[in-house]
Design an enzyme around this catalytic site. Structure first.
Site, PDB file in Angstrom:
ATOM      1  N   ARG A 125      59.394  13.323   0.732  1.00  0.00           N
ATOM      2  CA  ARG A 125      60.079  14.111   1.948  1.00  0.00           C
ATOM      3  C   ARG A 125      59.509  15.686   1.797  1.00  0.00           C
ATOM      4  NH1 ARG A 125      65.096  14.935   1.678  1.00  0.00           N
ATOM      5  NH2 ARG A 125      65.760  13.116   1.106  1.00  0.00           N
ATOM      6  N   TYR A 146      59.037  23.230  29.091  1.00  0.00           N
ATOM      7  CA  TYR A 146      58.614  21.669  29.065  1.00  0.00           C
ATOM      8  C   TYR A 146      60.046  20.918  29.304  1.00  0.00           C
ATOM      9  CZ  TYR A 146      57.312  17.403  26.652  1.00  0.00           C
ATOM     10  OH  TYR A 146      56.828  16.006  26.511  1.00  0.00           O
ATOM     11  N   ASP A 163      56.523  28.231  22.666  1.00  0.00           N
ATOM     12  CA  ASP A 163      55.588  27.027  22.732  1.00  0.00           C
ATOM     13  C   ASP A 163      54.189  27.517  23.151  1.00  0.00           C
ATOM     14  OD1 ASP A 163      54.302  24.603  23.435  1.00  0.00           O
ATOM     15  OD2 ASP A 163      56.254  23.573  24.221  1.00  0.00           O
ATOM     16  N   LYS A 179      48.381  17.500  20.936  1.00  0.00           N
ATOM     17  CA  LYS A 179      47.509  17.912  22.090  1.00  0.00           C
ATOM     18  C   LYS A 179      46.310  18.269  21.380  1.00  0.00           C
ATOM     19  CE  LYS A 179      51.408  17.334  24.104  1.00  0.00           C
ATOM     20  NZ  LYS A 179      52.014  16.133  24.304  1.00  0.00           N
TER      21      LYS A 179
END
Ligand SMILES: Cc1ncc(COP(=O)(O)O)c(C=O)c1O
Length: 394
Positions: A61, A115, A187, A212
């Protein structure tokens, strides 16, 4: 690798994160899949088997060289950054960054053009945890000072904004935030650090939906938060507590995509500008919301602050309604109809900023992701689409 900052960006992006102790000498950092890490003996476990890790194998992890390499690359491409944490999606990155910063009783200033899932997080879980949100106009600039109250703790920006592409005065907002002791988050998915070096422009946490442009091939979900100087520890602690880990296979694909990101972005930019300018001259189009065009709100700030544009923008039709807009999109051959963007293929969707958004684009919006196809073919396809729109709108 620290001297790499003197190289051009294309050189930096080829070299970033490829430490020999992580690659073992092969070119691309391999996939290290792990949950358990085995220790030599009990003494070794006592010595190294605790959670205070930094680039040391401890437990799956906490990452392996595959994740460290991508995180390190993103950090080195963002001037002024201290470190990067990776997440299984862009939304997970946004959520972890906000949870790292906010506490019950705090107020968040959130840009109105954020967003939609960022707004949903603010109106859902953050609200449930006693954090209030105040939306602000993306063009507010230094005027944000008027909105700051005693409980305000952080400002979340997205520039350009989702669907409507308003460009914010990030340096002005960052300067106000610094003076008032507030934390800033951005962002930065549209521009990436290559076109907008966010931390150097006054942002504390620069967030990417790596899904993206970093990945670039529409086949992986991935997110990152890159922290400014002395900002990494709270982000890392929150991310550990939330149990966040990005899968090694996904990070390997992210690293592979990153190597060509600068080249791809230039091609996205060139083709998107050709398409946007062609659309701007069409009588069927009311306005084009592309930050590099004067018709986009905040274009002057874009010209001042950005090193270039990417491949995503919207245009508003000169009326016609829902059915005519659908006829346009359905008539397109080369544009897929689907969410997300930043891959090599072009996409078109109807864009509805939704009730509650202050912005009015002046007609039904279509959002285009311009891929790596020939721009002339995309323009011919849109020409067919506009003919279908005319027939349906008549
Ligand atoms: C501006 C922006 N930020 C964040 C995200 C979320 O990224 P992800 O889909 O990886 O969760 C998206 C996705 O479309 C986006 O457009």
């Amino acid at each position: 690798m620290s001297d790499d900052a003197a190289y051009g960006i294309d050189t930096q992006i080829v070299r970033a994160g490829r430490r020999r102790e992580w690659t073992g000498g092969v070119v691309n950092p391999p996939v290290w899949r792990a949950s358990t890490i085995l220790y030599d003996d009990v003494a070794d476990l006592r010595r190294n088997g605790h959670g205070d890790t930094h680039h040391r194998l401890y437990y799956g992890r906490r990452g392996t060289p595959t994740q460290w390499s991508l995180a390190d690359a993103l950090t080195s491409l963002e001037p002024g950054a201290e470190g990067t944490f990776l997440y299984p999606s862009g939304v997970a990155a946004i959520a972890a960054a906000l949870l790292a910063v906010l506490s019950p009783g705090d107020e968040l200033l959130l840009v109105d053009s954020a967003y939609e899932p960022t707004r949903a997080l603010a109106n859902g879980m953050l609200k449930r945890f006693g954090i209030t949100t105040r939306l602000y106009d993306p063009l507010v600039g230094a005027g944000i000072v008027e909105l700051i109250g005693p409980a305000t703790r952080a400002i979340f920006m997205e520039s350009p904004g989702s669907l409507t592409f308003e460009v914010q005065d990030v340096p002005a907002i960052g300067a106000v935030a610094m003076e008032r002791g507030l934390v800033t988050l951005l962002d930065n998915t549209w521009a990436t650090s290559l076109l907008f070096p966010a931390i150097a422009r006054g942002v504390d946490y620069s967030i990417l939906a790596c899904t993206k442009y970093v990945v670039g091939h529409s086949d992986v979900m991935l997110g990152s938060v890159t922290a400014g100087w002395k900002r990494f520890a709270p982000l890392r602690d929150a991310s550990f507590q939330l149990g966040q880990v990005a899968a090694p296979d996904d990070c390997w694909l992210g690293s592979r995509g990153l190597r060509t990101m600068a080249v791809r972005l230039r091609r996205h930019e060139e083709s998107a500008l050709a398409v946007a300018r062609w659309l701007a001259d069409r009588p069927e189009v009311a306005t084009v919301l592309h930050p590099a065009l004067p018709s986009c709100p905040g274009h002057d700030i874009f010209s001042r602050d950005f090193a270039g544009s990417s491949g995503l923008f919207s245009f508003a039709l000169a009326g016609g309604g829902e059915a005519a807009r659908a006829a346009l999109i359905d008539a397109l051959d080369l544009f897929g109809i689907g969410f997300s963007w930043g891959g090599y293929e072009s996409l078109a969707i109807p864009a509805d900023p939704g009730r509650g958004r202050a912005v009015d684009a002046g007609g039904p919006l279509v959002r285009l992701q311009i891929g790596l196809e020939d721009a002339a073919d995309l323009i011919a396809d849109l020409d067919r689409g506009l003919a279908a729109w005319r027939a349906a709108a008549a």
